[in-house]
Structures are given as C-alpha cells and as structure tokens.
Design an enzyme around this catalytic site. Structure first.
Site, PDB file in Angstrom:
ATOM      1  N   ARG A  23       0.856  -1.193   0.000  1.00 31.27           N
ATOM      2  CA  ARG A  23       0.000   0.000   0.000  1.00 31.27           C
ATOM      3  C   ARG A  23       0.892   1.244   0.000  1.00 31.27           C
ATOM      4  O   ARG A  23       1.949   1.246   0.620  1.00 31.27           O
ATOM      5  CB  ARG A  23      -0.854  -0.039   1.269  1.00 31.27           C
ATOM      6  CG  ARG A  23      -1.908   0.987   1.393  1.00 31.27           C
ATOM      7  CD  ARG A  23      -2.813   0.707   2.600  1.00 31.27           C
ATOM      8  NE  ARG A  23      -3.653  -0.456   2.319  1.00 31.27           N
ATOM      9  CZ  ARG A  23      -3.941  -1.415   3.197  1.00 31.27           C
ATOM     10  NH1 ARG A  23      -3.471  -1.384   4.417  1.00 31.27           N
ATOM     11  NH2 ARG A  23      -4.726  -2.419   2.854  1.00 31.27           N
ATOM     12  N   ASN A  87      -0.361  -1.027  13.148  1.00 34.81           N
ATOM     13  CA  ASN A  87       0.166  -2.050  12.256  1.00 34.81           C
ATOM     14  C   ASN A  87       1.374  -2.682  12.927  1.00 34.81           C
ATOM     15  O   ASN A  87       2.322  -1.968  13.283  1.00 34.81           O
ATOM     16  CB  ASN A  87       0.642  -1.433  10.936  1.00 34.81           C
ATOM     17  CG  ASN A  87      -0.476  -0.820  10.141  1.00 34.81           C
ATOM     18  OD1 ASN A  87      -1.365  -1.516   9.682  1.00 34.81           O
ATOM     19  ND2 ASN A  87      -0.433   0.492   9.978  1.00 34.81           N
ATOM     20  N   ASP A 103       4.791  -4.706   6.464  1.00 35.33           N
ATOM     21  CA  ASP A 103       3.556  -4.953   7.213  1.00 35.33           C
ATOM     22  C   ASP A 103       3.458  -6.452   7.505  1.00 35.33           C
ATOM     23  O   ASP A 103       3.511  -7.268   6.592  1.00 35.33           O
ATOM     24  CB  ASP A 103       2.359  -4.493   6.370  1.00 35.33           C
ATOM     25  CG  ASP A 103       1.031  -4.692   7.071  1.00 35.33           C
ATOM     26  OD1 ASP A 103       0.665  -5.861   7.289  1.00 35.33           O
ATOM     27  OD2 ASP A 103       0.369  -3.705   7.377  1.00 35.33           O
ATOM     28  N   ASP A 105       0.831  -8.037   8.910  1.00 34.94           N
ATOM     29  CA  ASP A 105      -0.554  -8.503   8.931  1.00 34.94           C
ATOM     30  C   ASP A 105      -1.304  -8.229  10.231  1.00 34.94           C
ATOM     31  O   ASP A 105      -2.430  -7.771  10.190  1.00 34.94           O
ATOM     32  CB  ASP A 105      -0.670 -10.001   8.613  1.00 34.94           C
ATOM     33  CG  ASP A 105       0.153 -10.406   7.418  1.00 34.94           C
ATOM     34  OD1 ASP A 105      -0.006  -9.779   6.358  1.00 34.94           O
ATOM     35  OD2 ASP A 105       0.975 -11.326   7.553  1.00 34.94           O
ATOM     36  N   ASP A 107      -2.812  -6.525  13.362  1.00 38.07           N
ATOM     37  CA  ASP A 107      -3.156  -5.137  13.664  1.00 38.07           C
ATOM     38  C   ASP A 107      -3.867  -5.102  15.006  1.00 38.07           C
ATOM     39  O   ASP A 107      -4.455  -6.095  15.432  1.00 38.07           O
ATOM     40  CB  ASP A 107      -4.102  -4.569  12.594  1.00 38.07           C
ATOM     41  CG  ASP A 107      -3.508  -4.628  11.198  1.00 38.07           C
ATOM     42  OD1 ASP A 107      -2.419  -4.071  10.993  1.00 38.07           O
ATOM     43  OD2 ASP A 107      -4.135  -5.239  10.315  1.00 38.07           O
TER      44      ASP A 107
END
Length: 181
Positions: A23, A87, A103, A105, A107
C-alpha cells in the site's frame, strides 16, 4: 542516513515480507523527523493498494513511526474521539522522501475508551506460512503485542493525553502556512 524535514511532504510505502508493495499513501506531512522517530499527519490523502485500486482516507490522522519498534500507530481523529490503528510491522527506513516498512498482517485497534482488539490473526497465520516468516519474527511480534498493551495501559507515546493535541496543533500550523493568500 537522511531524515525527513518538518513540513516536508513524503510518501508512506508498506511492503509485505515477500518484498512486494502492499500500500502507498501518496502525501503525508512530516511534523517531526529524527533518525528514530517520524511523526506525520495526513487528511484525505490518496492511497493506492497493491492491485492498483485507490481510495482516500476519511479523516485527519496523526501517524507515529519508530525505527526501533515493530509497529506503527495511526491516530484517526474522529468526531467521537481518537481511534488508533496499529500495524505490527518492521521498524521504518527512510530514503528518497519515502518512509518504508514491512507490514506483518497483525493489527490492533484501540478505541477512545482505551479498550482494544487484536485483528487479522488468521491473515497473519496464512501469510506466515506462505511467505515463510522466520520464527524470530513470530517471537518479536508476540513480544510487541505485550509492549503495545503496556503502552496503552500506561498512556505512553501516542496514547498519552497530550500527544494528539500537541501534534494536531503542529499539523494545523503547517496547513495554515501552506494556504495560499
């Protein structure tokens, strides 16, 4: 190592462990930049997903990134209070006006009353197998969750009562400076 300058507009790039882009936030304003901490803000910024889809953030956010901790925190300023989206990620690196992290995954969402919930555990398990996350990453992330719970309970860092007010005021000051006459 370069550091972002206060008032500078940068991009935020989130990657997956495989090295693929996840992202991109296209415009985020730096409010504080050191070698270890970047505090930034954005409002209605364009975000591009890995599949090319785009969307625009809905509310102003103060963003907290650290070069030593395995998380970043997005403080979303809503009418009914501050919501925190955390995150679990690698520490950030900064280069070429881009703040980058991986990242992982998992959260956490923290609500205005400081209650919280862990999200995306099944996505984490799936990606951990598919992308062969090392066991060390799993240990670090589980330890990081405990650190985050302590920060929330102790009202530390972005959870401190004056954090949002101070950085929102700094963001408003920079926005006012940028406005054309």
């Amino acid at each position: 190592m370069t550091i972002p300058l206060e008032g500078e507009m940068i991009q935020i790039h989130s990657y997956k462990h495989s090295g693929n882009i996840h992202r991109v936030w296209h415009e985020t304003m730096v409010l504080k930049g050191t070698k270890n901490i970047v505090i930034a803000a954005n409002d209605r910024t364009l975000v591009t997903e890995s599949d090319g889809r785009t969307w625009v953030t809905r509310e102003p956010s103060i963003c907290y990134y650290h070069a030593e901790y395995w998380f970043n925190i997005i403080c979303m300023l809503r009418e009914d209070g501050v919501y925190y989206y955390i995150n679990l990620s690698s520490p950030f690196v900064y280069e070429d006006r881009m703040l980058k992290y991986i990242d992982y995954d998992l959260d956490m969402k923290v609500f205005p009353d400081q209650s919280y919930t862990l999200l995306d555990e099944d996505e984490y398990e799936q990606h951990r197998k598919e992308m062969n996350y090392p066991d060390e990453i799993d240990i670090i992330l589980k330890r990081t969750i405990q650190t985050l719970k302590q920060w929330i309970q102790q009202k530390k860092g972005p959870f401190a009562p004056d954090f949002i007010d101070a950085w929102t005021a700094r963001y408003q000051l920079h926005k006012d400076i940028r406005k054309p006459d």
